[in-house]
Design an enzyme around this catalytic site. Sequence first.
Site, mmCIF file in Angstrom:
data_model
loop_
_atom_site.group_PDB
_atom_site.id
_atom_site.type_symbol
_atom_site.label_atom_id
_atom_site.label_comp_id
_atom_site.label_asym_id
_atom_site.label_seq_id
_atom_site.Cartn_x
_atom_site.Cartn_y
_atom_site.Cartn_z
ATOM 1 N N ASP A 190 7.825 -11.748 -5.613
ATOM 2 C CA ASP A 190 8.894 -11.553 -4.482
ATOM 3 C C ASP A 190 9.360 -12.325 -4.270
ATOM 4 O O ASP A 190 10.247 -11.912 -3.837
ATOM 5 C CB ASP A 190 8.038 -10.967 -3.701
ATOM 6 C CG ASP A 190 6.766 -9.533 -3.447
ATOM 7 O OD1 ASP A 190 7.298 -8.482 -4.587
ATOM 8 O OD2 ASP A 190 5.781 -9.378 -3.733
HETATM 9 C C1 GLC Z 1 2.288 -11.025 -1.382
HETATM 10 C C2 GLC Z 1 2.570 -9.243 -2.440
HETATM 11 C C3 GLC Z 1 2.462 -9.522 -3.757
HETATM 12 C C4 GLC Z 1 2.614 -10.093 -4.490
HETATM 13 C C5 GLC Z 1 2.463 -11.399 -4.070
HETATM 14 C C6 GLC Z 1 3.218 -12.679 -4.982
HETATM 15 O O1 GLC Z 1 0.440 -11.097 -2.275
HETATM 16 O O2 GLC Z 1 1.162 -9.426 -2.035
HETATM 17 O O3 GLC Z 1 2.109 -7.687 -4.245
HETATM 18 O O4 GLC Z 1 3.045 -10.203 -6.356
HETATM 19 O O5 GLC Z 1 2.857 -11.841 -2.491
HETATM 20 O O6 GLC Z 1 4.800 -12.681 -4.955
#
Ligand code: GLC
Length: 796
Positions: free
Chosen positions: A483
């Site tokens: 993200d």
């Molecule tokens: C957090 C989020 C997940 C994402 C990860 C990497 O754990 O909940 O959806 O893939 O971060 O950014």
Amino acid sequence: MNYGHFRADGSEYLITDVGTPSPWINYLQNGRYFATISANGGGISYYKSPLHGRITRYRINDVPPDRPGKYIYVRDVDSGEIWSLTWQPVGRDRSAYRAAHGFGYTRVEADVEGIASTVLFFVPPDDDQEIWRATLRNDSGRRRRLAVVGYVEFALGHALIDLINQCDDQHFNRVRYEPGLNSLFATKTYWVTETGGTQHQENKEWDQWAFFTVNRPVAAYETLRERFLGPFRNESRPLALETGTLSSRDTDYGNAVGVLQVDLELPPGGLEDVIFSLGVIPKAEFDRRKLATVTKYHRPTAAEAALNALRAHWDGVFRSARVETPDPDFNLFLNLWIPYQARIAFDVGRVASFYYWGIGRGFGFRDTAQDTVAVVLGDPARARERVLLLARQMRSDGKVYHHFTTDGRGEFTEHCDDPLWFILAVTEYIRETGDVDVLQKTEPFLDGPPGTILDHLFAVVSFARRRLGPHGLPIFGRGDWNDTLDYIGGRDGGESVWGGMFTVAMFNRLLELLSFLKTGVDLEDLTYARDRMREAVDEFCWDGEWYIRAFGENGRRIGAKENAAGRIFINTQSWAVIAGLQDGERLKAALDSVRKELATEYGPKICAPAFREIDPRIGLITRCVPGKKENGAVFCHPAAWLIQAECLLGRGNAAFEYFRTLLPNRVDADTFVAEPYVYSQYITSDEHESAGRASHSWQTGTAAWMYRIGLDYILGLRPSYEGLIIDPVIPSSWPGFKAERVFRDTRYVIEVANPDGVESGIVSIVADGAPVKGNILPISKNPECRVSACIRKVGG
Ligand code: GLC
């Protein structure tokens, strides 16, 4: 370990020193009613939604942390001494307290002022309330008169409004006492659910009555925090306990609390039970259910029966797989604590923990899809429900809500990967259960007429094929699995190489399912799309020793040798293997590069070197402190995929070493800080001075993946449409292992021998006395099937 250890049979984590470096919590929940509880009694309670259905408060960012909670105070009426049955909030001699977290319950024992006490906290599987069953024994040798006082601080409805608009929100609180029932009832006459607290005033009341009750005559009660704690005081030393007077008055405003006092007289050796419970009754059913609900657990036998039901529930979760390998930690985590955590993450929807305050977001689409793959083992019905719930978050063009709440609201974002996780959830569900009929089940699209689950799968395919960049790879948008790669290429988005690999892997899964089903659907088109994507990755993304991570603006490469920061990312190495890219030499080199560039004593890093300069054309990752979170931490979730990839290359020693390194009980607790019995989202890497410190425990997809990868790829017992595959990839030092795996209603009792000390290479399988061709056990019709298998040196 400095603060505690597992009970020998693994059934509890015993906390011998409750002064843990952070609150070490547990979850009490039945999928509707949820409570968190630390070893010191701190935690929240909510019904269905931590945002809209908050029952009690928890003061975030407070000092001391972890307040308030589920507190039982004791006051010695003769001496005036005050203590609590959990170490906090009164904070008497810490060494007098011990706690145990078990599956769905927490127990705290204390020995203070000659009174030995135990409190058992749990939520019955079938009732929406939490039981606090206290037992007090007088070991002092003299007669004692004690006031035992249960305490909760109410939030009553919308957690965020309670936090940001208390000055007004308090005017809608109501708490009243019903003497015949030993119970307090509390609610709010105003309830926000549609907005995040804007000027719009909604026209409704909270639809629940919260109740707090006790199984003995109430000597006095309190409903207002100010009256109980007194001015300029906190929970450590309530004024009302010092003076020994509770007002026994109802309230219709203010900071609402539930305080119930019962008086006990204990002769020397005397032992008494005091059972408090806190719960909710929907207003629509209040008159009909009130009496039975609040009095049910006044009876110790009802509490016993509920505890037995709770045990049976968790046994049911654990019974689908049982392993016995030469590594006791692997056995303990894989048999108990990993599936426990995975189920909690699935039930809680990753929204509430000591780190997640349950006010910011709903269920994540990709998170939920991944949590489902663990739960399908013990509870296929719940997994099916989730698959259907996910389908309902999709538009007919395949786009899905990034986050959604179970009451039908959600938010669209521009992540390139979200919809594809649906393929994972559906295929894994069918592999495990054989329930191909689910594909014909109809569910509405968000924007139009309903479609079958198969239609939903094809909508995902069309989404994935529509949004391709100049290299034929997915347009990054506002992120992929990561993200924080949210502005790759600036506003317009570059391309995600991992997204390309992920698409290949998910298309492979779909092709495998459709070929098995012989649906008559023409697979040529999908195969073509898969092949083009695979070629694009092979042609443009290999950097000599590893695969790059992304293309940014003007074809700029990210995760490539020319980068000073973020030269290599873990995900494009492991998923190259998982996607089945064809060049075996490259795959080996990619995983070797991970070891060389990313491995640390705490596990493999997500990327390296960490970003130290802000780059607005990459995004959030570069704004984060180096060595934490996605910016170069040991992010445990993708580390699991690395283990899968090592197994897929047959490298059992490497895979197992990563697995062991990442176990949460391995690092010294003062360094690790978070709970040693569950995975955290990340462990700070060697690029930060707090290296080894874990954070965001519990609510991570790590547990679901470690469960499946431990079982499916290390032990190699993996479901397929045709039967159970046996293909272990283990440490060469293991002479073999035993395992039991329930698959399609048969319990397979499996023994694998490794006489040559190899890492992989299945050569023979015998099932119920008959040799099996290949490595797939055909689906058995018997309730039990005994299997012996052997891995050997090639030609051995
Ligand atoms: C957090 C989020 C997940 C994402 C990860 C990497 O754990 O909940 O959806 O893939 O971060 O950014």
